[in-house]
Design a protein around this motif. Sequence first.
Motif, PDB file in Angstrom:
ATOM      1  N   LYS A 175      35.398 -28.964  18.432  1.00 55.70           N
ATOM      2  CA  LYS A 175      35.892 -29.769  17.293  1.00 55.70           C
ATOM      3  C   LYS A 175      34.812 -30.009  16.247  1.00 55.70           C
ATOM      4  CE  LYS A 175      39.538 -32.081  19.826  1.00 55.70           C
ATOM      5  NZ  LYS A 175      39.942 -33.286  20.528  1.00 55.70           N
ATOM      6  N   ALA A 176      33.617 -30.376  16.686  1.00 55.30           N
ATOM      7  CA  ALA A 176      32.540 -30.663  15.729  1.00 55.30           C
ATOM      8  C   ALA A 176      32.172 -29.414  14.936  1.00 55.30           C
ATOM      9  CB  ALA A 176      31.312 -31.216  16.459  1.00 55.30           C
ATOM     10  N   GLU A 177      32.056 -28.276  15.630  1.00 56.34           N
ATOM     11  CA  GLU A 177      31.714 -27.029  14.951  1.00 56.34           C
ATOM     12  C   GLU A 177      32.823 -26.604  13.991  1.00 56.34           C
ATOM     13  OE1 GLU A 177      31.454 -27.460  18.233  1.00 56.34           O
ATOM     14  OE2 GLU A 177      29.432 -26.884  18.849  1.00 56.34           O
ATOM     15  N   GLU A 178      34.085 -26.795  14.406  1.00 63.20           N
ATOM     16  CA  GLU A 178      35.206 -26.415  13.545  1.00 63.20           C
ATOM     17  C   GLU A 178      35.263 -27.287  12.292  1.00 63.20           C
ATOM     18  OE1 GLU A 178      38.586 -26.532  16.160  1.00 63.20           O
ATOM     19  OE2 GLU A 178      37.983 -24.686  17.179  1.00 63.20           O
ATOM     20  N   GLU A 179      34.976 -28.578  12.434  1.00 65.20           N
ATOM     21  CA  GLU A 179      34.945 -29.461  11.262  1.00 65.20           C
ATOM     22  C   GLU A 179      33.809 -29.060  10.324  1.00 65.20           C
ATOM     23  OE1 GLU A 179      34.796 -33.517  12.611  1.00 65.20           O
ATOM     24  OE2 GLU A 179      36.773 -33.368  13.561  1.00 65.20           O
ATOM     25  N   HIS A 180      32.653 -28.754  10.905  1.00 66.15           N
ATOM     26  CA  HIS A 180      31.506 -28.321  10.090  1.00 66.15           C
ATOM     27  C   HIS A 180      31.843 -27.006   9.391  1.00 66.15           C
ATOM     28  CE1 HIS A 180      26.876 -27.605   9.917  1.00 66.15           C
ATOM     29  NE2 HIS A 180      27.410 -27.690   8.731  1.00 66.15           N
ATOM     30  N   LEU A 181      32.514 -26.092  10.092  1.00 70.76           N
ATOM     31  CA  LEU A 181      32.917 -24.812   9.505  1.00 70.76           C
ATOM     32  C   LEU A 181      33.860 -25.030   8.327  1.00 70.76           C
ATOM     33  CD1 LEU A 181      32.949 -21.711   9.576  1.00 70.76           C
ATOM     34  CD2 LEU A 181      34.847 -21.869  11.198  1.00 70.76           C
ATOM     35  N   LYS A 182      34.816 -25.931   8.462  1.00 67.76           N
ATOM     36  CA  LYS A 182      35.738 -26.222   7.355  1.00 67.76           C
ATOM     37  C   LYS A 182      34.973 -26.748   6.145  1.00 67.76           C
ATOM     38  CE  LYS A 182      39.875 -27.154  10.069  1.00 67.76           C
ATOM     39  NZ  LYS A 182      40.801 -28.177  10.572  1.00 67.76           N
ATOM     40  N   ALA A 183      33.998 -27.623   6.398  1.00 66.37           N
ATOM     41  CA  ALA A 183      33.199 -28.173   5.291  1.00 66.37           C
ATOM     42  C   ALA A 183      32.402 -27.064   4.598  1.00 66.37           C
ATOM     43  CB  ALA A 183      32.258 -29.255   5.817  1.00 66.37           C
ATOM     44  N   VAL A 184      31.828 -26.164   5.372  1.00 66.97           N
ATOM     45  CA  VAL A 184      31.054 -25.059   4.800  1.00 66.97           C
ATOM     46  C   VAL A 184      31.971 -24.142   3.993  1.00 66.97           C
ATOM     47  CG1 VAL A 184      29.748 -22.967   5.391  1.00 66.97           C
ATOM     48  CG2 VAL A 184      29.186 -25.130   6.480  1.00 66.97           C
ATOM     49  N   GLU A 185      33.144 -23.845   4.521  1.00 66.51           N
ATOM     50  CA  GLU A 185      34.090 -22.981   3.804  1.00 66.51           C
ATOM     51  C   GLU A 185      34.559 -23.629   2.504  1.00 66.51           C
ATOM     52  OE1 GLU A 185      36.909 -22.214   6.938  1.00 66.51           O
ATOM     53  OE2 GLU A 185      35.840 -20.393   7.561  1.00 66.51           O
ATOM     54  N   LYS A 186      34.754 -24.945   2.513  1.00 66.59           N
ATOM     55  CA  LYS A 186      35.116 -25.648   1.270  1.00 66.59           C
ATOM     56  C   LYS A 186      33.979 -25.562   0.260  1.00 66.59           C
ATOM     57  CE  LYS A 186      38.489 -29.069   2.748  1.00 66.59           C
ATOM     58  NZ  LYS A 186      38.779 -30.500   2.917  1.00 66.59           N
ATOM     59  N   GLU A 187      32.750 -25.690   0.751  1.00 68.28           N
ATOM     60  CA  GLU A 187      31.575 -25.613  -0.126  1.00 68.28           C
ATOM     61  C   GLU A 187      31.457 -24.217  -0.743  1.00 68.28           C
ATOM     62  OE1 GLU A 187      28.610 -27.546  -2.074  1.00 68.28           O
ATOM     63  OE2 GLU A 187      29.932 -28.453  -0.591  1.00 68.28           O
ATOM     64  N   ILE A 188      31.731 -23.180   0.057  1.00 71.74           N
ATOM     65  CA  ILE A 188      31.699 -21.807  -0.459  1.00 71.74           C
ATOM     66  C   ILE A 188      32.761 -21.628  -1.535  1.00 71.74           C
ATOM     67  CG2 ILE A 188      32.196 -19.389   0.144  1.00 71.74           C
ATOM     68  CD1 ILE A 188      30.879 -19.988   2.885  1.00 71.74           C
ATOM     69  N   GLU A 189      33.968 -22.104  -1.268  1.00 74.28           N
ATOM     70  CA  GLU A 189      35.060 -21.988  -2.243  1.00 74.28           C
ATOM     71  C   GLU A 189      34.732 -22.741  -3.531  1.00 74.28           C
ATOM     72  OE1 GLU A 189      39.775 -23.205  -2.649  1.00 74.28           O
ATOM     73  OE2 GLU A 189      38.844 -23.206  -0.684  1.00 74.28           O
ATOM     74  N   LYS A 190      34.182 -23.933  -3.381  1.00 73.78           N
ATOM     75  CA  LYS A 190      33.808 -24.747  -4.546  1.00 73.78           C
ATOM     76  C   LYS A 190      32.722 -24.040  -5.364  1.00 73.78           C
ATOM     77  CE  LYS A 190      31.400 -29.054  -5.360  1.00 73.78           C
ATOM     78  NZ  LYS A 190      30.819 -30.227  -4.698  1.00 73.78           N
TER      79      LYS A 190
END
Length: 181
Positions: A26-41
């Motif tokens: 869960k922690a890694e998946e949440e961090h991954l979502k944040a990183v993917e949002k940052e890449i998209e942004k």
Amino acid sequence: GRVSNVHVIPGQQVKAGDPLITLDTKAEEEHLKAVEKEIEKLETNAYYEDEIALIDLSVLEVELRALQNAQPRDEKAIALKQLDIEQKQLDMDLAVQLRKLTLSKLLNEQAQLLEEIAGNVLTAPFDGRVFHMQTNLKAGVWVTAYTPLVYLADDSRLSVESAYVSAMAMERAHALYARIG
């Protein structure tokens, strides 16, 4: 990490690659979502930042042409405007390089997180039988790195030899013991 799922029980046959235990991601998946949002942004903002910079550069070039066509001609103002244009081009180049570095860092972080998530499924390294598991191994239990959780035996390579035991001895024995070594 925390155990999410235990896929085997003692005595169960497993094949190489079969999942044994899944750790919570869960922690890694949440961090991954944040990183993917940052890449998209970063990618979305890059387009707008580049367009704004090009507009600013065009404005500076129009201002330079106006200064060059003005009478009387102000050479000092023209030189300053040319410096402004050069500075704007350098700023644009720096912004692109900085964005590339940031994107590269985020993509590396994304790849590492994906690898960690994939690595959270502990699999059987070879065909065999589960012959022992850590006591109280169940979902929700916290485990540490390098702690043996599941022991496997390769039955295909196990052989036991013994001296002849008579049928009468077998009937009278309530337990047989073997000394291995």
